[in-house]
Design a protein around this motif. Structure first.
Motif, mmCIF file in Angstrom:
data_model
loop_
_atom_site.group_PDB
_atom_site.id
_atom_site.type_symbol
_atom_site.label_atom_id
_atom_site.label_comp_id
_atom_site.label_asym_id
_atom_site.label_seq_id
_atom_site.Cartn_x
_atom_site.Cartn_y
_atom_site.Cartn_z
ATOM 1 N N VAL A 8 -6.179 -0.263 -12.547
ATOM 2 C CA VAL A 8 -6.976 -0.653 -11.382
ATOM 3 C C VAL A 8 -8.363 -1.079 -11.848
ATOM 4 C CG1 VAL A 8 -7.904 0.101 -9.168
ATOM 5 C CG2 VAL A 8 -5.702 0.977 -9.952
ATOM 6 N N GLU A 14 -12.478 -1.694 -15.202
ATOM 7 C CA GLU A 14 -11.352 -0.778 -15.028
ATOM 8 C C GLU A 14 -11.871 0.587 -14.597
ATOM 9 O OE1 GLU A 14 -7.530 1.080 -17.413
ATOM 10 O OE2 GLU A 14 -8.525 -0.690 -18.201
ATOM 11 N N SER A 17 -6.104 4.305 -13.612
ATOM 12 C CA SER A 17 -4.732 3.806 -13.648
ATOM 13 C C SER A 17 -3.838 4.754 -12.858
ATOM 14 C CB SER A 17 -4.248 3.676 -15.085
ATOM 15 O OG SER A 17 -4.287 4.928 -15.731
ATOM 16 N N TYR A 23 1.713 3.436 -7.089
ATOM 17 C CA TYR A 23 1.132 2.205 -6.538
ATOM 18 C C TYR A 23 2.087 1.559 -5.533
ATOM 19 C CZ TYR A 23 -0.351 -2.614 -6.166
ATOM 20 O OH TYR A 23 -0.709 -3.832 -5.670
ATOM 21 N N SER A 134 -6.715 -1.465 -0.838
ATOM 22 C CA SER A 134 -7.897 -1.182 -1.642
ATOM 23 C C SER A 134 -8.513 0.161 -1.248
ATOM 24 C CB SER A 134 -8.920 -2.301 -1.465
ATOM 25 O OG SER A 134 -10.113 -2.002 -2.116
ATOM 26 N N ILE A 137 -6.250 3.079 -2.533
ATOM 27 C CA ILE A 137 -6.300 3.256 -3.997
ATOM 28 C C ILE A 137 -7.667 3.793 -4.416
ATOM 29 C CG2 ILE A 137 -6.291 2.015 -6.196
ATOM 30 C CD1 ILE A 137 -4.042 0.306 -5.062
ATOM 31 N N ARG A 138 -8.747 3.239 -3.842
ATOM 32 C CA ARG A 138 -10.076 3.746 -4.200
ATOM 33 C C ARG A 138 -10.243 5.194 -3.769
ATOM 34 N NH1 ARG A 138 -13.782 1.659 -1.515
ATOM 35 N NH2 ARG A 138 -12.645 0.237 -0.197
ATOM 36 N N LEU A 149 -10.746 -5.596 -5.633
ATOM 37 C CA LEU A 149 -9.820 -4.711 -6.332
ATOM 38 C C LEU A 149 -8.721 -5.565 -6.949
ATOM 39 C CD1 LEU A 149 -8.935 -1.366 -6.130
ATOM 40 C CD2 LEU A 149 -6.984 -2.593 -5.245
ATOM 41 N N VAL A 151 -5.223 -5.139 -9.445
ATOM 42 C CA VAL A 151 -4.266 -4.206 -10.054
ATOM 43 C C VAL A 151 -3.413 -4.974 -11.039
ATOM 44 C CG1 VAL A 151 -2.398 -2.593 -9.629
ATOM 45 C CG2 VAL A 151 -4.268 -2.778 -7.987
#
Length: 159
Positions: A8, A14, A17, A23, A134, A137-138, A149, A151
């Motif tokens: 990510v 980066e 991950s 994901y 986004s 994931i964040r 973002l 990936v």
């Protein structure tokens, strides 16, 4: 065989991950949220209306600019246009203006897809699905930074 990982990046840096399965689970969860489909329709409609507003606000400038170019590069044609407008009846002028507007609208319909492809930042359409993915994931990686973002899914490097 090693499992693939999703690296990510936020704003090109980066930040962590995830396993690809995690994901994909987050992406599937985001795709199942029906509210995002409605939000996507509103965002797309807003982007189209924004482009139409830009078109109609720039239309007088385009028409005046075309007449000025005509006067600069073909004064005889411009003089002929002015003379015809002075002698024409109002119905003929209205018909000519409607034809000109129709031509400009067709040119707009042809140019919009090209502008959207060549200059994607000009359209400013942000997908609610991308924003939700986004955000998830964040949140999972505890990355407080807002931004683009990206990936990248790949295999971990063997040592």
């Amino acid at each position: 065989m090693t499992a693939s990982i999703a690296r990510v990046h936020v704003n090109g840096i980066e930040v962590g991950s995830l396993p690809t399965e995690t994901y994909n689970a987050i992406a599937n969860k985001v795709r199942k949220d029906r509210r995002l489909y409605l939000a996507w329709v509103f965002a797309a409609t807003g982007a189209v209306l924004n482009m139409l507003a830009r078109f109609y606000t720039s239309l007088p400038s385009v028409v005046v600019g075309l007449f000025l170019l005509c006067a600069a590069f073909s004064p005889e044609t411009f003089t002929g246009i002015v003379a015809e407008v002075k002698t024409a009846n109002p119905d003929a002028i209205t018909h000519a203006v409607r034809k000109l507007l129709g031509f400009i609208c067709i040119a707009f319909a042809v140019m919009v897809p090209m502008v959207a492809i060549l200059f994607p930042g000009y359209v400013r359409f942000q997908s609610p699905f991308d924003q939700a993915l986004s955000r998830e994931i964040r949140s999972l990686l505890e990355v407080p930074t807002e931004g683009l973002l990206n990936v990248v899914i790949g295999h971990p490097k063997s040592e």
